[in-house]
Design a protein around this motif. Sequence first.
Motif, mmCIF file in Angstrom:
data_model
loop_
_atom_site.group_PDB
_atom_site.id
_atom_site.type_symbol
_atom_site.label_atom_id
_atom_site.label_comp_id
_atom_site.label_asym_id
_atom_site.label_seq_id
_atom_site.Cartn_x
_atom_site.Cartn_y
_atom_site.Cartn_z
ATOM 1 N N HIS A 45 0.810 -1.222 0.000
ATOM 2 C CA HIS A 45 0.000 0.000 0.000
ATOM 3 C C HIS A 45 0.841 1.270 0.000
ATOM 4 O O HIS A 45 0.285 2.374 0.028
ATOM 5 C CB HIS A 45 -0.953 0.007 1.201
ATOM 6 N N LEU A 46 2.171 1.133 -0.045
ATOM 7 C CA LEU A 46 3.054 2.294 -0.007
ATOM 8 C C LEU A 46 3.889 2.394 -1.272
ATOM 9 O O LEU A 46 4.296 1.386 -1.849
ATOM 10 C CB LEU A 46 4.012 2.206 1.188
ATOM 11 N N ALA A 54 18.020 8.901 3.289
ATOM 12 C CA ALA A 54 16.660 9.291 3.677
ATOM 13 C C ALA A 54 15.663 8.476 2.855
ATOM 14 O O ALA A 54 15.834 8.293 1.648
ATOM 15 C CB ALA A 54 16.437 10.777 3.444
ATOM 16 N N VAL A 55 14.624 7.982 3.534
ATOM 17 C CA VAL A 55 13.611 7.144 2.896
ATOM 18 C C VAL A 55 12.247 7.794 3.102
ATOM 19 O O VAL A 55 11.911 8.201 4.230
ATOM 20 C CB VAL A 55 13.612 5.718 3.490
ATOM 21 N N VAL A 56 11.467 7.894 2.032
ATOM 22 C CA VAL A 56 10.137 8.499 2.088
ATOM 23 C C VAL A 56 9.137 7.496 1.518
ATOM 24 O O VAL A 56 9.330 6.964 0.420
ATOM 25 C CB VAL A 56 10.083 9.815 1.286
ATOM 26 N N ALA A 57 8.073 7.224 2.275
ATOM 27 C CA ALA A 57 7.024 6.297 1.830
ATOM 28 C C ALA A 57 5.676 7.001 1.923
ATOM 29 O O ALA A 57 5.451 7.787 2.854
ATOM 30 C CB ALA A 57 7.025 5.036 2.692
ATOM 31 N N ARG A 58 4.779 6.701 0.962
ATOM 32 C CA ARG A 58 3.495 7.407 0.909
ATOM 33 C C ARG A 58 2.344 6.479 0.558
ATOM 34 O O ARG A 58 2.501 5.548 -0.234
ATOM 35 C CB ARG A 58 3.560 8.518 -0.160
ATOM 36 N N VAL A 106 7.393 3.887 16.156
ATOM 37 C CA VAL A 106 5.966 4.190 16.037
ATOM 38 C C VAL A 106 5.615 4.483 14.573
ATOM 39 O O VAL A 106 4.602 3.989 14.048
ATOM 40 C CB VAL A 106 5.590 5.368 16.948
ATOM 41 N N GLN A 107 6.451 5.273 13.887
ATOM 42 C CA GLN A 107 6.224 5.532 12.464
ATOM 43 C C GLN A 107 6.149 4.230 11.667
ATOM 44 O O GLN A 107 5.243 4.041 10.839
ATOM 45 C CB GLN A 107 7.369 6.356 11.885
ATOM 46 N N LEU A 108 7.115 3.352 11.885
ATOM 47 C CA LEU A 108 7.167 2.102 11.129
ATOM 48 C C LEU A 108 5.947 1.234 11.406
ATOM 49 O O LEU A 108 5.400 0.596 10.492
ATOM 50 C CB LEU A 108 8.451 1.347 11.468
ATOM 51 N N ARG A 109 5.512 1.193 12.657
ATOM 52 C CA ARG A 109 4.339 0.388 12.999
ATOM 53 C C ARG A 109 3.081 0.936 12.330
ATOM 54 O O ARG A 109 2.253 0.171 11.823
ATOM 55 C CB ARG A 109 4.159 0.357 14.512
ATOM 56 N N ILE A 110 2.926 2.261 12.301
ATOM 57 C CA ILE A 110 1.761 2.844 11.643
ATOM 58 C C ILE A 110 1.827 2.557 10.141
ATOM 59 O O ILE A 110 0.823 2.211 9.512
ATOM 60 C CB ILE A 110 1.684 4.357 11.914
ATOM 61 N N ALA A 111 3.012 2.674 9.567
ATOM 62 C CA ALA A 111 3.172 2.378 8.138
ATOM 63 C C ALA A 111 2.752 0.948 7.824
ATOM 64 O O ALA A 111 2.137 0.680 6.788
ATOM 65 C CB ALA A 111 4.620 2.609 7.718
#
Length: 356
Positions: A45-46, A54-58, A106-111
Amino acid sequence: MDHPTLDLALDAAALTARLVDFPSVSGEEKGLADAVEEALRALPHLTVDRDGDAVVARTNLGRAERVILAGHIDTVPIAGNVPSRLDGDGVLWGCGTSDMKSGVAVQLRIAATVPEPNRDLTFVFYDHEEVAADLNGLKRLAERHPDWLAGDFAVLLEPTDAKVEGGCQGTLRVRVETTGRRAHSARSWLGENAIHKAAPVLARLAAYEPRRVDIDGLTYREGLNAVMIEGGHAGNVIPDACAVIVNFRFAPDRGEEAALAHVREVFDGYEVVLTDSAPGALPGLSHPAAAAFVEAIGAELAPKDGWTDVARFSALGIPAINYGPGDPKLAHTREEHVATAAVLAAERNLRTWLTS
């Protein structure tokens, strides 16, 4: 595959320990950036992009609003506090536990676990936050890929002890310089002592009354302080130059030019040389996403007493707040730690906000 992997099925507390055991001192983030990128690319889904370390996921769900969750993956140098250690009281010890691998977890878990959030999400994991500003990965992304950072609201998961800290102070440093005439100290009447001439500068600082400014219900306290004095040549020489280094921490209602003009006014009559400056950021608590965030998590509101990368989002026109499970007072200390319950609570709070 020549590096360990990250298991995003772990809860945020266990994932924090895994991240701490993955050393990533500033300048040495590549291994962790590789692991973060690999873990995120496994999530269908990303969409994932990378620049340097730097890594950016959306997500791309067509939601009416896009929220950015951001955090740096680097730490200060390790002080004998890696690998992590979990004690019997549910406290996780180790370099980066507070600043800010618990926030990154926390960011990774939400992702990984919120594939259909109520707002589109952008996750930003960046490098070189703990060193010189010109190396900062978020600064680099803003310059090279501003479209990657497009959004309506941002949460920087820096440690705030679970408070919502709005905006941040601006900061600048100046040299307030005095000059004299050099002479032998045995014949001091032949010279003019530049250090003595700095006494009125210190007197102005001692008499200075800093502002307190209310913005969006938060009170920002300014400060104008001498942080260093430079001057002198030898123990038998009357000095002909002196500089008082002054740091001005200013409320985010002042821009950098206005802040510098104020400092020049305070030291009218002296040579004032700007050495560095960074803007503050308005709290953004009036934004609907911020109001929904505060309501969802029920956290205490506070101003950010200091500078953080929320200022970079503010410069892009994106309101931003600071919110993270760590205690900022423990950042960079040998005894850095975080309560696992606080990490899990932050994970729950963000999930509630993004799914309710």
